[in-house]
Design a protein around this motif. Structure first.
Motif, short mmCIF file in Angstrom:
data_model
loop_
_atom_site.label_atom_id
_atom_site.label_comp_id
_atom_site.label_asym_id
_atom_site.label_seq_id
_atom_site.Cartn_x
_atom_site.Cartn_y
_atom_site.Cartn_z
N UNK A 30 -8.08 8.25 7.22
CA UNK A 30 -8.74 7.55 6.13
C UNK A 30 -9.41 8.56 5.22
N UNK A 31 -9.54 8.22 3.96
CA UNK A 31 -10.21 9.09 3.00
C UNK A 31 -11.49 8.42 2.50
N UNK A 32 -12.58 9.15 2.51
CA UNK A 32 -13.83 8.69 1.92
C UNK A 32 -13.95 9.30 0.54
N UNK A 33 -13.90 8.47 -0.47
CA UNK A 33 -13.95 8.95 -1.84
C UNK A 33 -15.34 9.47 -2.18
N UNK A 34 -15.43 10.46 -3.06
CA UNK A 34 -16.75 11.00 -3.44
C UNK A 34 -17.67 9.93 -4.00
N UNK A 35 -18.94 10.02 -3.66
CA UNK A 35 -19.94 9.08 -4.13
C UNK A 35 -20.56 9.60 -5.42
N UNK A 36 -20.75 8.71 -6.40
CA UNK A 36 -21.35 9.11 -7.66
C UNK A 36 -22.60 8.27 -7.91
N UNK A 37 -23.60 8.46 -7.04
CA UNK A 37 -24.80 7.64 -7.06
C UNK A 37 -25.62 7.82 -8.33
N UNK A 52 0.80 -1.21 0.00
CA UNK A 52 0.00 0.00 0.00
C UNK A 52 0.84 1.26 0.00
N UNK A 53 0.15 2.39 -0.16
CA UNK A 53 0.87 3.68 -0.19
C UNK A 53 0.73 4.46 1.10
N UNK A 54 0.13 3.83 2.13
CA UNK A 54 0.01 4.50 3.42
C UNK A 54 -1.27 5.26 3.64
N UNK A 55 -2.12 5.36 2.61
CA UNK A 55 -3.40 6.06 2.73
C UNK A 55 -4.52 5.07 2.48
N UNK A 56 -5.39 4.89 3.45
CA UNK A 56 -6.51 3.95 3.31
C UNK A 56 -7.70 4.70 2.73
N UNK A 57 -8.06 4.36 1.49
CA UNK A 57 -9.14 5.03 0.78
C UNK A 57 -10.36 4.12 0.71
N UNK A 58 -11.50 4.65 1.08
CA UNK A 58 -12.75 3.88 1.13
C UNK A 58 -13.71 4.43 0.10
#
Length: 424
Positions: free
Chosen positions: A89-96, A44-50
């Protein structure tokens, strides 16, 4: 710590095929093995993206809000506890607004390390295919189709919701607890009805109950099946249905079967009110997967989204993200392969039939990660209850809320049941 959002690349459905060019050479040639059981090296790159796949539209669109609120809450609380290796942690933008597979493609481009969703079981296969090829674990908080057990995913698919068939022993137990010695089973045609009715018949046999009749019906055509149940004179009737439930209940009433003799599967659960005759369901019982969220959890959700009106799948979403973060913490790596390889362990599950005693339960990310730091094995039992993934990525303990109908045909929560099984 402050929650961090990073922009995701927008990807039009028409450009879906171009995603393979952005992945490792093996990513679009299929995934073999079982990532749930494989040892891996940190990458990993050290950033946990969800990422989230929110696929509810139309009348079901209200289900998006509780899942998004739960995701935001989980990430906030994980970050408040120190994040992943000291980074948020990063929450990625949602594209519903995109369909489920397009959302999955966009999340691969955005470098999601783990994805939560989708809600609809019929959307799962397409999302699983895209994410497993990218070696990105997918944890659904709501998929219940029995056919998803064992789906080819290379070991990257998990779900914090129980499969439909898990309700079978609970439906039978409700009948037996009420004194029934014989049951009739009415089920709506289709995979849901077939799978659950088969499981109910098996559970009834194990519980020592006789199955008088088992009748299939089409929506709007339940009269013959209801008549057969009436003629059988069984002590209880278990109705397994979804969109055909209302019509089937009306036909059961016409056959003289009302009230406490009726037990409804989760798909048949609804607020029927004046749609049925007065007292038609008085004393009838129904079950709904999961347990009612605690008052404290609901308050925390409302602090994130003060307009929240529903909490469906919120607990399961919250737990999915907490488990992913704990798996990354155990591996000391945020890569998808590392998360997939450690989800069984941190959930309290075991790899295959094992006599190992699970670690003591810890109820929150903060408590669990503290134990991990001390070198102690963990067993995360979160807002949705025990999970204990098996080697198919299914939970091995399923909680259900029991509802009882009043004279106005409106249900109220009256109890809780748990169904467990041995790990595969």
């Amino acid at each position: 710590m402050k929650q961090v959002f990073r922009p995701a690349a927008y990807i039009r459905p028409a450009l879906a095929l171009s995603i393979c060019a952005l992945l490792p050479a093996t990513a679009c040639s299929g995934v073999t093995g079982n990532a749930r059981l494989e040892a891996v090296e940190a990458s990993g790159d050290g950033i946990l993206r969800v990422g989230l796949v929110l696929d509810n539209t139309g009348d079901s669109s209200f289900l998006n809000a509780p899942q998004l609120a739960a995701a935001r809450l989980a990430i906030k609380e994980i970050n408040d506890a120190g994040g992943h290796k000291g980074r948020p942690l990063e929450l990625l933008p949602v594209e519903a607004e995109l369909d489920a597979t397009s959302q999955a493609q966009a999340l691969v481009v955005a470098e999601a390390d783990v994805v939560i969703g989708p809600t609809d079981s019929s959307h799962a296969a397409g999302v699983i295919d895209i994410l497993s090829r990218a070696r990105t674990p997918l944890i659904s908080p709501a998929n219940t189709a029995a056919g998803l057990t064992g789906i080819e995913s290379g070991g990257y698919y998990f779900r914090t919701a129980a499969a439909d068939v898990a309700q079978a022993p609970v439906l039978v137990k409700l009948a037996k607890d009420a004194g029934a010695a014989t049951i009739s089973v009415l089920y709506q045609e289709g995979s849901y009805g077939n799978d659950v009715s088969d499981a109910v018949s098996q559970a009834a046999k194990q519980a020592g109950l006789d199955v008088a009749v088992t009748e299939e019906f089409k929506p709007g055509e339940a009269g013959e099946a209801a008549g057969a149940a009436g003629d059988a004179g069984s002590d209880a009737v278990i109705l397994i249905a979804r969109d055909g439930a209302h019509g089937a209940l009306a036909e059961l009433n016409n056959a003289g079967i009302t009230g406490a003799r009726i037990i409804l599967s989760d798909g048949a659960f609804a607020r029927y009110g004046s749609k049925l005759g007065s007292k038609a369901l008085e004393g009838a019982r129904a079950i709904v997967p999961g347990q009612l969220p605690s008052a404290g959890f609901q308050e925390r959700l409302l602090a994130v989204d003060g307009k929240l009106k529903d909490v469906s799948f919120a607990a399961e979403t919250y737990d999915a993200i907490s488990l992913a973060a704990l798996a990354a913490a155990k591996a000391q790596d945020d890569a998808g392969r590392s998360i997939a390889a450690n989800l069984i362990s941190v959930s309290g599950g075991t790899a295959g039939a094992s006599a190992e005693t699970p670690a003591a339960a810890c109820p929150s990310y903060k408590e669990c990660v503290t134990s991990l730091a001390a070198g102690t094995d963990i067993n995360y039992d979160g807002e949705s209850g025990p999970i204990a993934f098996d080697t198919n990525g299914d939970i091995t303990t399923a909680n259900f809320t029991v509802f009882t109908y009043a004279a106005d045909n409106i249900p109220a929560a009256t109890g809780r049941e748990t169904a467990g099984r041995a790990a595969d």
